[in-house]
Design an enzyme around this catalytic site. Structure first.
Site, PDB file in Angstrom:
ATOM      1  N   ARG A   1     -10.893  -0.943  14.925  1.00 58.95           N
ATOM      2  CA  ARG A   1     -10.787  -0.120  13.712  1.00 58.95           C
ATOM      3  C   ARG A   1     -11.649  -0.705  12.604  1.00 58.95           C
ATOM      4  O   ARG A   1     -12.541  -0.047  12.093  1.00 58.95           O
ATOM      5  CB  ARG A   1      -9.311  -0.037  13.291  1.00 58.95           C
ATOM      6  CG  ARG A   1      -9.013   0.965  12.212  1.00 58.95           C
ATOM      7  CD  ARG A   1      -7.530   1.080  11.909  1.00 58.95           C
ATOM      8  NE  ARG A   1      -6.968  -0.159  11.358  1.00 58.95           N
ATOM      9  CZ  ARG A   1      -5.701  -0.285  10.963  1.00 58.95           C
ATOM     10  NH1 ARG A   1      -4.856   0.740  11.071  1.00 58.95           N
ATOM     11  NH2 ARG A   1      -5.257  -1.428  10.466  1.00 58.95           N
TER      12      ARG A   1
ATOM     13  N   LYS B   1       0.847  -1.202   0.000  1.00 58.76           N
ATOM     14  CA  LYS B   1       0.000   0.000   0.000  1.00 58.76           C
ATOM     15  C   LYS B   1       0.881   1.250   0.000  1.00 58.76           C
ATOM     16  O   LYS B   1       2.091   1.176   0.257  1.00 58.76           O
ATOM     17  CB  LYS B   1      -0.906  -0.014   1.233  1.00 58.76           C
ATOM     18  CG  LYS B   1      -0.153   0.003   2.561  1.00 58.76           C
ATOM     19  CD  LYS B   1      -1.065  -0.349   3.728  1.00 58.76           C
ATOM     20  CE  LYS B   1      -0.283  -0.398   5.028  1.00 58.76           C
ATOM     21  NZ  LYS B   1      -1.099  -0.946   6.133  1.00 58.76           N
TER      22      LYS B   1
ATOM     23  N   TYR C   1      14.828  29.995   8.454  1.00 57.35           N
ATOM     24  CA  TYR C   1      13.591  30.707   8.809  1.00 57.35           C
ATOM     25  C   TYR C   1      13.420  30.761  10.320  1.00 57.35           C
ATOM     26  O   TYR C   1      13.646  29.763  11.020  1.00 57.35           O
ATOM     27  CB  TYR C   1      12.385  29.976   8.216  1.00 57.35           C
ATOM     28  CG  TYR C   1      12.224  30.180   6.732  1.00 57.35           C
ATOM     29  CD1 TYR C   1      11.990  31.443   6.196  1.00 57.35           C
ATOM     30  CD2 TYR C   1      12.292  29.091   5.874  1.00 57.35           C
ATOM     31  CE1 TYR C   1      11.821  31.615   4.828  1.00 57.35           C
ATOM     32  CE2 TYR C   1      12.126  29.251   4.500  1.00 57.35           C
ATOM     33  CZ  TYR C   1      11.892  30.526   3.986  1.00 57.35           C
ATOM     34  OH  TYR C   1      11.728  30.688   2.634  1.00 57.35           O
TER      35      TYR C   1
ATOM     36  N   MET D   1      11.209  24.510   2.338  1.00 53.95           N
ATOM     37  CA  MET D   1      10.439  23.696   1.398  1.00 53.95           C
ATOM     38  C   MET D   1      11.362  22.859   0.497  1.00 53.95           C
ATOM     39  O   MET D   1      11.092  21.684   0.249  1.00 53.95           O
ATOM     40  CB  MET D   1       9.538  24.590   0.538  1.00 53.95           C
ATOM     41  CG  MET D   1       8.599  23.790  -0.346  1.00 53.95           C
ATOM     42  SD  MET D   1       7.571  24.794  -1.433  1.00 53.95           S
ATOM     43  CE  MET D   1       6.486  25.609  -0.279  1.00 53.95           C
TER      44      MET D   1
END
Ligand SMILES: *Cc1c(COP(=O)(O)O)cnc(C)c1O
Length: 360
Positions: free
Chosen positions: A131, A35, A256, A304
């Site tokens: 679940r 998956k 940043y 980023m």
């Protein structure tokens, strides 16, 4: 030269890990879980590489299964959450997908379907994960109802999923195993219990079908290297290279928010990989990064498209020097621990922008 950021995928390591998974439960069949695009490695390439080792493959949704068929792969594929709407049954019939059946609606859809070739069906039992799946006491009735349907093939598998198999000797795991044993007492159903941590650490969870995901990709499902995972080989190497270098004086800041400050005269390297590539912004300053094979530390916030590394102590540092974010020399589980997450999440988040380069 193009941007040096890429994910090397070592298919020999993948096959080695699958062989290792098989060796833990030699009598079992192996459902290789692919998956989320093969945990970020590329599901088509993973399935192709494991054709001789895996008996079937597990995916989360029909789109993932269809992508395998579109690539020409004919191996058995289990939809591990079953179908989400009745229309998917027609596709599953055409493409020969196996179905997990975990709720009553899915049973009703199957009852109304008129496929000519019966489906391979697995029943999910909820033994404590809370679940998916039927309550343990519903299992005999559900099984009888499905077994009576012309649209269901003989040989229904009964599966459950463990919540705490990554923790040694957890009482819930023992309780889940006991509930499944009780619910299937006297039945001839083939069972499937073990995910990676259970296959590695819970011999009692080994059954007719193993369902291994993360361990195939070489990570430790225990969140840290463990003696039982020593036989695994990391499949992915996330790598890049230094593009820029600068010298900072003590007191200069970087990145940043200026969250990182040099405490000594510091050489800082810039590496063109960022959170848009899947290297998490949550990685804290100090997260290990390998530069030219030497351990160095992330400095400041991940941007980023870039990040900075303190390479003051790395000898002969130079632009173009290779950088490993994780891989055989720096396990993804260790990096994940610095990001407040698990290696699973880091692997599946490597973004499509990062080219996958396969080594067979
Ligand atoms: C993802 C998944 C697995 C594989 O778990 P790993 O810990 O990656 O081995 C097994 N079974 C089911 C139902 C899953 O969803």
């Amino acid at each position: 030269m193009s941007r040096p950021t890429r994910a090397l995928v070592d298919l020999a390591a993948l096959r080695h890990n699958a062989q290792f998974a098989r060796s833990l439960a030699p009598a079992a069949r192996l459902l290789a879980v692919v998956k989320s695009d093969g945990y970020g490695h590329g599901a088509v390439e993973v399935v192709r590489a494991l054709h001789a080792q895996a008996d079937a493959f597990g995916v989360a949704c029909i789109e993932e299964a269809q992508a395998l068929r579109a690539a020409g792969l004919r191996a058995p594929v289990l939809l591990m959450e079953g179908v989400f709407e009745p229309a998917e049954l027609a596709i599953a019939a055409r493409e020969n997908f196996w179905l997990m059946v975990e709720n009553t609606r899915q049973i009703e859809w199957l009852e109304r379907s008129r496929n000519s070739v019966p489906f391979g069906v697995w029943i999910k039992v909820d033994t404590g994960m809370s679940r998916l799946g039927f309550a343990a006491q519903e299992l005999p009735g559900v099984r009888a109802r499905l077994a009576a349907m012309p649209s269901v093939a003989p040989g229904i598998v009964v599966a459950t999923h463990l919540a705490c198999a990554d923790e040694p000797d957890h009482p819930l795991t023992r309780a889940q195993l006991a509930r499944l044993a009780q619910a299937t007492e006297g039945s001839d159903a083939q069972l499937s219990i073990a995910n990676s941590p259970a296959l590695l650490a819970w011999p009692a969870a080994r059954a007719a079908w193993s369902r291994a995901g993360y361990m195939l990709y070489g990570g430790s499902p225990f969140g840290r290297p463990d003696p039982v995972t020593a036989g695994l080989r990391p499949v992915m190497t996330l790598e890049s290279a230094i593009v820029s270098l600068r010298d900072l004086a003590s007191g200069d800041s970087a990145g940043y928010g200026a969250t990182w400050t040099a405490r000594r005269p510091t050489r800082l390297a810039t590496v063109p990989i960022g959170y848009s590539d899947g290297y998490p912004r949550s990685a804290a300053s100090g997260t290990p990064v390998l530069v030219g094979g030497h351990r160095a530390a992330l400095a400041g916030r991940v941007s980023m498209d870039m990040l900075m590394v303190d390479v003051t102590d790395v000898p002969e540092v130079h632009p173009g020097m290779p950088v490993q974010l994780w891989g055989p020399q720096l396990d993804v589980d260790t990096v994940a621990a610095h990001c407040g997450t698990i290696g699973y999440e880091l692997l599946v988040r490597v973004s499509p922008r990062v080219p996958r380069v396969y080594r067979s």
